[in-house]
Write a protein that holds these residues in place. Sequence first.
Motif, PDB file in Angstrom:
ATOM      1  N   PHE A  62       0.735  -1.356  -0.116  1.00  0.00           N
ATOM      2  CA  PHE A  62      -0.116   0.264  -0.279  1.00  0.00           C
ATOM      3  C   PHE A  62       1.027   1.072   0.071  1.00  0.00           C
ATOM      4  O   PHE A  62       1.541   1.313   0.591  1.00  0.00           O
ATOM      5  N   PRO A  63       0.317   2.278  -0.672  1.00  0.00           N
ATOM      6  CA  PRO A  63       0.951   3.305  -0.610  1.00  0.00           C
ATOM      7  C   PRO A  63       1.255   3.941   1.225  1.00  0.00           C
ATOM      8  O   PRO A  63      -0.305   4.175   1.013  1.00  0.00           O
ATOM      9  N   SER A  64       2.415   4.871   1.365  1.00  0.00           N
ATOM     10  CA  SER A  64       1.993   5.433   2.333  1.00  0.00           C
ATOM     11  C   SER A  64       1.686   6.869   2.391  1.00  0.00           C
ATOM     12  O   SER A  64       2.010   7.466   1.068  1.00  0.00           O
ATOM     13  N   ASP A  65       1.679   7.671   3.714  1.00  0.00           N
ATOM     14  CA  ASP A  65       1.466   8.961   3.036  1.00  0.00           C
ATOM     15  C   ASP A  65       2.606   9.544   3.025  1.00  0.00           C
ATOM     16  O   ASP A  65       2.990  11.022   2.121  1.00  0.00           O
ATOM     17  N   GLY A  66       4.092   9.506   3.094  1.00  0.00           N
ATOM     18  CA  GLY A  66       5.247   9.474   2.188  1.00  0.00           C
ATOM     19  C   GLY A  66       5.158   9.186   1.176  1.00  0.00           C
ATOM     20  O   GLY A  66       6.608  10.126   0.270  1.00  0.00           O
ATOM     21  N   GLY A  67       4.445   8.078   0.360  1.00  0.00           N
ATOM     22  CA  GLY A  67       5.157   8.379  -0.884  1.00  0.00           C
ATOM     23  C   GLY A  67       5.500   6.842  -0.914  1.00  0.00           C
ATOM     24  O   GLY A  67       5.239   5.604  -2.203  1.00  0.00           O
ATOM     25  N   ALA A  68       5.769   6.552  -0.597  1.00  0.00           N
ATOM     26  CA  ALA A  68       6.673   4.868  -0.407  1.00  0.00           C
ATOM     27  C   ALA A  68       5.847   3.653   0.307  1.00  0.00           C
ATOM     28  O   ALA A  68       5.035   4.119   0.852  1.00  0.00           O
ATOM     29  N   TYR A  69       5.577   2.346  -0.863  1.00  0.00           N
ATOM     30  CA  TYR A  69       4.910   1.605  -0.752  1.00  0.00           C
ATOM     31  C   TYR A  69       5.072   0.894   0.975  1.00  0.00           C
ATOM     32  O   TYR A  69       6.554   0.969   1.013  1.00  0.00           O
ATOM     33  N   VAL A  70       4.834   0.114   1.493  1.00  0.00           N
ATOM     34  CA  VAL A  70       4.515  -0.205   2.265  1.00  0.00           C
ATOM     35  C   VAL A  70       4.347  -2.150   2.647  1.00  0.00           C
ATOM     36  O   VAL A  70       3.217  -2.157   1.596  1.00  0.00           O
ATOM     37  N   VAL A  71       4.917  -2.628   3.209  1.00  0.00           N
ATOM     38  CA  VAL A  71       4.211  -4.189   3.016  1.00  0.00           C
ATOM     39  C   VAL A  71       4.553  -4.650   4.404  1.00  0.00           C
ATOM     40  O   VAL A  71       4.574  -4.317   5.977  1.00  0.00           O
ATOM     41  N   PRO A  72       2.640  -4.994   4.816  1.00  0.00           N
ATOM     42  CA  PRO A  72       2.672  -5.710   5.874  1.00  0.00           C
ATOM     43  C   PRO A  72       3.110  -7.386   6.186  1.00  0.00           C
ATOM     44  O   PRO A  72       3.168  -7.823   5.205  1.00  0.00           O
ATOM     45  N   LEU A  73       3.722  -7.262   7.705  1.00  0.00           N
ATOM     46  CA  LEU A  73       4.432  -8.365   8.049  1.00  0.00           C
ATOM     47  C   LEU A  73       3.553  -8.462   9.138  1.00  0.00           C
ATOM     48  O   LEU A  73       2.894  -8.417  10.208  1.00  0.00           O
ATOM     49  N   LYS A  74       2.818 -10.016   8.373  1.00  0.00           N
ATOM     50  CA  LYS A  74       1.668 -10.713   9.607  1.00  0.00           C
ATOM     51  C   LYS A  74       2.275 -11.293  10.917  1.00  0.00           C
ATOM     52  O   LYS A  74       3.747 -12.016  10.457  1.00  0.00           O
ATOM     53  N   ARG A  75       1.778 -11.702  11.841  1.00  0.00           N
ATOM     54  CA  ARG A  75       2.218 -11.989  12.978  1.00  0.00           C
ATOM     55  C   ARG A  75       2.769 -13.521  12.883  1.00  0.00           C
ATOM     56  O   ARG A  75       4.643 -14.050  13.387  1.00  0.00           O
ATOM     57  N   ALA A  76       2.400 -14.499  11.970  1.00  0.00           N
ATOM     58  CA  ALA A  76       2.919 -16.049  11.142  1.00  0.00           C
ATOM     59  C   ALA A  76       4.509 -15.557  10.826  1.00  0.00           C
ATOM     60  O   ALA A  76       4.616 -16.130  11.223  1.00  0.00           O
ATOM     61  N   VAL A  77       4.385 -14.733  10.054  1.00  0.00           N
ATOM     62  CA  VAL A  77       6.178 -14.469   9.524  1.00  0.00           C
ATOM     63  C   VAL A  77       6.991 -13.732  10.028  1.00  0.00           C
ATOM     64  O   VAL A  77       7.812 -14.039  10.167  1.00  0.00           O
ATOM     65  N   ARG A  78       6.556 -12.703  11.418  1.00  0.00           N
ATOM     66  CA  ARG A  78       7.380 -12.324  12.336  1.00  0.00           C
ATOM     67  C   ARG A  78       7.898 -13.281  13.292  1.00  0.00           C
ATOM     68  O   ARG A  78       8.364 -13.032  13.566  1.00  0.00           O
ATOM     69  N   ASP A  79       7.246 -14.014  13.876  1.00  0.00           N
ATOM     70  CA  ASP A  79       7.126 -15.128  14.786  1.00  0.00           C
ATOM     71  C   ASP A  79       8.104 -16.123  14.101  1.00  0.00           C
ATOM     72  O   ASP A  79       8.992 -16.533  14.932  1.00  0.00           O
ATOM     73  N   ALA A  80       7.729 -16.323  12.929  1.00  0.00           N
ATOM     74  CA  ALA A  80       8.830 -17.689  12.081  1.00  0.00           C
ATOM     75  C   ALA A  80      10.283 -16.852  11.897  1.00  0.00           C
ATOM     76  O   ALA A  80      11.436 -17.707  11.673  1.00  0.00           O
TER      77      ALA A  80
END
Length: 98
Positions: A62-80
């Motif tokens: 998703f585009p952020s307020d600053g113009g860069a896109y952001v990647v969501p990091l779901k909990r399962a990935v953060r934990d793994a």
Amino acid sequence: MIIEFDGEVFRWDARADAAWFFVAIPPELSAEIREIPRPYRGFGSVRVRARVGTSQWATSIFPSDGGAYVVPLKRAVRDAESLVEGGPVTVRLEILDG
């Protein structure tokens, strides 16, 4: 299109009862993604296949307020992958839209 970049995990408190974690795509790569012709999706999202370490999943950036896109990091990935707020992360993205 496939891109790979290093970033830092950051927290976004969207609501009092939930926090979301993201990594920002560098501005120059975000600009390249923005130039890909594709149909408009909600919130300007772009479908991708993401990989961090050995974890792979389908998501949208998703585009952020600053113009860069952001990647969501779901909990399962953060934990793994043992990702923590403020910690480093290397992300590989395959852009599926376009």
